[in-house]
Design a protein around this motif. Structure first.
Motif, short mmCIF file in Angstrom:
data_model
loop_
_atom_site.label_atom_id
_atom_site.label_comp_id
_atom_site.label_asym_id
_atom_site.label_seq_id
_atom_site.Cartn_x
_atom_site.Cartn_y
_atom_site.Cartn_z
N ARG A 310 0.85 -1.19 0.00
CA ARG A 310 0.00 0.00 0.00
C ARG A 310 0.88 1.25 0.00
O ARG A 310 1.76 1.38 0.86
N PRO A 311 0.72 2.18 -0.93
CA PRO A 311 1.54 3.40 -0.95
C PRO A 311 1.37 4.21 0.34
O PRO A 311 0.29 4.18 0.94
N PRO A 312 2.39 4.92 0.76
CA PRO A 312 2.26 5.73 1.98
C PRO A 312 1.19 6.81 1.85
O PRO A 312 0.66 7.28 2.86
N GLN A 313 0.86 7.21 0.62
CA GLN A 313 -0.19 8.21 0.42
C GLN A 313 -1.58 7.61 0.63
O GLN A 313 -2.57 8.35 0.66
N LEU A 356 11.45 -0.19 2.56
CA LEU A 356 11.91 0.19 1.23
C LEU A 356 10.83 -0.04 0.18
O LEU A 356 10.69 0.76 -0.76
N ALA A 357 10.05 -1.10 0.33
CA ALA A 357 8.98 -1.37 -0.63
C ALA A 357 7.92 -0.26 -0.61
O ALA A 357 7.41 0.15 -1.66
N LYS A 358 7.59 0.24 0.57
CA LYS A 358 6.62 1.33 0.66
C LYS A 358 7.18 2.60 0.00
O LYS A 358 6.43 3.34 -0.66
N ALA A 359 8.48 2.83 0.17
CA ALA A 359 9.09 3.99 -0.48
C ALA A 359 9.02 3.85 -2.00
O ALA A 359 8.80 4.82 -2.72
N ARG A 360 9.20 2.64 -2.48
CA ARG A 360 9.09 2.39 -3.92
C ARG A 360 7.64 2.59 -4.38
O ARG A 360 7.38 3.18 -5.44
N ALA A 361 6.69 2.11 -3.57
CA ALA A 361 5.28 2.22 -3.94
C ALA A 361 4.82 3.67 -4.01
O ALA A 361 3.87 3.98 -4.73
N ALA A 362 5.50 4.58 -3.30
CA ALA A 362 5.12 5.99 -3.34
C ALA A 362 5.17 6.55 -4.76
O ALA A 362 4.43 7.47 -5.10
N GLY A 363 6.02 5.98 -5.60
CA GLY A 363 6.14 6.46 -6.97
C GLY A 363 5.01 6.04 -7.88
O GLY A 363 4.96 6.45 -9.04
N SER A 364 4.08 5.22 -7.36
CA SER A 364 2.98 4.75 -8.19
C SER A 364 1.87 5.78 -8.34
O SER A 364 0.97 5.61 -9.17
N VAL A 365 1.93 6.85 -7.55
CA VAL A 365 0.90 7.89 -7.62
C VAL A 365 1.26 8.84 -8.76
O VAL A 365 2.29 9.52 -8.72
N GLU A 366 0.44 8.88 -9.76
CA GLU A 366 0.73 9.65 -10.98
C GLU A 366 0.42 11.13 -10.75
O GLU A 366 -0.67 11.48 -10.32
N VAL A 367 1.40 11.98 -11.04
CA VAL A 367 1.23 13.43 -10.90
C VAL A 367 1.49 14.04 -12.27
O VAL A 367 2.64 14.32 -12.64
N ASP A 368 0.44 14.23 -13.04
CA ASP A 368 0.60 14.73 -14.40
C ASP A 368 1.01 16.19 -14.42
O ASP A 368 0.47 17.02 -13.69
N GLY A 369 2.00 16.50 -15.25
CA GLY A 369 2.31 17.88 -15.57
C GLY A 369 3.20 18.62 -14.60
O GLY A 369 3.59 19.75 -14.87
N GLN A 370 3.54 18.02 -13.46
CA GLN A 370 4.34 18.75 -12.49
C GLN A 370 5.79 18.92 -12.94
O GLN A 370 6.47 19.84 -12.50
N THR A 371 6.25 18.04 -13.79
CA THR A 371 7.62 18.13 -14.31
C THR A 371 7.57 18.38 -15.82
O THR A 371 6.83 17.70 -16.54
#
Length: 521
Positions: A310-313, A356-371
């Motif tokens: 489960r992502p930390p978010q 570490l797995a939760k830290a990796r899962a944090a990247g699964s939340v898509e943030v369109d357009g911020q970069t």
């Protein structure tokens, strides 16, 4: 694409008078241009560049400082070698000083990335005191969110969110990323975007034009990460009107390349290992931390772990692949706090990868357009990749971490597959124009964190050799972008801006890193 502003440009004389009225006494000494001119003319400004006042951007999360800011867009040529070509618009905000009698020379901030969203940085800048005694100027670098055009790549945002469930360096992963890059490139070029014009030389010229257009006789420059790279290029090409330059987590233009990334990771990790050794409880609880990390990189690269986490978010569990490449990138990106680093590696070695797995899962939340991935790729492919082969990256990886497997050594941390991606992106080689030392007597302050695995602290004194009036500061235990994380660094920066020739660095001597987390055995 970002929503386009409905503001209509008015004749330049009207823009100038409206701007002077909006800016108040700070710019009151700036004379309007002669009637009939087509732009705001001055040293370092092109005739086609002008500032047009307008509404401030409206981020999804409101930014309090924008409520009192003076905003607008800087109109500049997309490519200054083609002055009759397309004009682009860059979002600008002037955050007023909290002082009743601010200094006349503001601070202009250059964000990291390349492609980082600058307006989201404003709360960190304000809380760090950047507008305490002078106005703070921010401008979205060309191609960024709130600019026209906006070089976001939702194709890459989607890939990055998906990639947490993929092996880091597998051919399948490379193919998916290459496809995302190609689709983004095809879409941007179909809109007429000249991707070769999104580079540090044009970026620097944009800031030179901004100072002139806003009517400031001089200002101070503060840049972090890629922003420090840009600040050095700006100082070299447009020294007029620069009072002082502060470089946070310096990435010097003459040194940045893909092999450079390995040296930075090695330096930051070495300093962290030494800090654990110097702390009796850490040394006792996590003996030979480097050996444990090396073992885990080898083990995970040989036999990756696949977990549902489960992502930390919050939200539903997502599939996560934890392999050697993922572990390396999590550490370099500071995906877990440095204080927890030894505990996380120890837990992994004992069969508990959850942290570490939760830290990796944090990247699964898509943030369109911020970069602005378009700016990222153009700078990386035009300025950082040329001149070095894939074998050079592998050689640097072997030298930095000889105990790691070749599959982990072959890709620069956080910049995988760039040789193939840059063939797709296909922008001109600009290394001759940018990999040049900056020689200057303008006061320069370097602030680096000793745990920084992206831009090693040792590059600052090397860069300072051609800057005759420079000061270097290393803050123990801090990673990338030091000032928002360190009250001492904030004091040093404030003293530098008050008197660039004699910054007060006294608070640094007594600093130590945050004690490491000690978990039960």
């Amino acid at each position: 694409m970002a929503e386009q502003s409905s503001h209509i440009a008015v004749p330049v004389a009207g823009v100038t008078m409206a701007l002077l009225a909006a800016l108040g006494p700070t710019a009151a000494g700036a004379a309007p241009p002669p009637a009939g001119t087509t732009g705001i003319i001055g040293p370092g400004a092109t005739a086609a560049s002008r500032f047009v006042p307008g509404p401030c951007p409206e981020p999804p999360e409101p930014i309090e400082a924008l409520a009192t800011a003076r905003c607008g867009v800087l109109e500049v040529p997309e490519n200054r070698d083609r002055p009759d070509g397309r004009t682009i618009r860059l979002a600008v905000a002037v955050i007023p000083s909290v002082s009743a009698e601010p200094a006349p020379d503001p601070v202009v901030f250059m964000a990291g990335g390349p492609g980082g969203e600058v307006f989201d940085d404003i709360p960190f800048l304000v809380s760090s005191g950047l507008n305490k005694d002078r106005d703070l100027v921010v401008m979205a670098q060309r191609g960024n969110l709130y600019d026209q055009p906006n070089l976001a790549c939702p194709e890459l945002d989607h890939f990055y969110a998906r990639s947490v469930g993929l092996p880091s360096y597998a051919p399948q992963t490379e193919g998916l990323m290459a496809d995302a890059v190609k689709r983004c490139r095809d879409r941007l070029t179909a809109d007429g975007t000249d991707l070769g014009a999104y580079n540090s030389t044009e970026n620097a010229a944009d800031f030179a034009d901004l100072r002139t257009a806003l009517g400031f006789k001089q200002w101070n420059v503060y840049g972090h990460s890629y922003g420090s790279n840009l600040a050095l290029t700006y100082l070299r090409l447009h020294p007029q009107g620069i009072r002082a330059v502060a470089l946070d987590s310096a990435a010097p233009a003459q040194f940045v390349s893909l092999p450079f990334a390995w040296a930075n990771a090695r330096e930051g990790l070495d300093n962290l290992f030494k800090a654990c050794e110097a702390e009796p409880r850490c040394k006792s609880r996590y003996p030979d931390l480097e050996r444990t990390l090396n073992e885990q990189v080898r083990k995970l690269e040989a036999k990756p772990l696949t977990l549902n986490v489960r992502p930390p978010q919050g939200g539903d569990p997502v599939k996560v692949v934890l392999d050697g490449g993922a572990l390396v990138n999590l550490l370099v990106a500071k995906a877990i706090p440095f204080a927890d680093f030894p505990a996380a590696i120890d837990e992994l070695a004992r069969g508990n990868p959850e942290r570490l797995a939760k830290a990796r899962a944090a990247g699964s939340v898509e943030v369109d357009g911020q970069t602005a991935h378009g700016l990222t790729q153009s700078v990386v492919c035009g300025e950082w990749v040329p001149g070095h082969s894939t074998s050079d990256v592998l050689k640097a990886g072997r030298e930095a971490f000889p105990a790691w497997p070749e599959s982990a050594q072959a890709q620069a941390p956080q910049l995988p597959f760039q040789d193939e991606l840059c063939r797709i992106w296909n922008v001109p080689d600009r290394t001759a124009a940018v990999r040049v030392p900056t020689v200057s007597s303008v006061p320069v302050l370097f602030i680096n964190g000793t745990f920084d695995m992206k831009t090693g602290a040792s590059w600052a004194p090397k860069t300072a050799r051609t800057l005759s009036n420079s000061t270097t500061v290393q803050v123990p235990g801090i990673g990338h972008w030091v000032v928002p994380q360190s009250p001492c660094a904030q004091k040093v920066l404030a003293s530098f801006l008050a008197d660039p020739t004699a910054p007060d660095t006294g608070c640094v001597a007594g600093l130590r890193w945050e004690p490491f987390t000690i978990t039960p055995e």
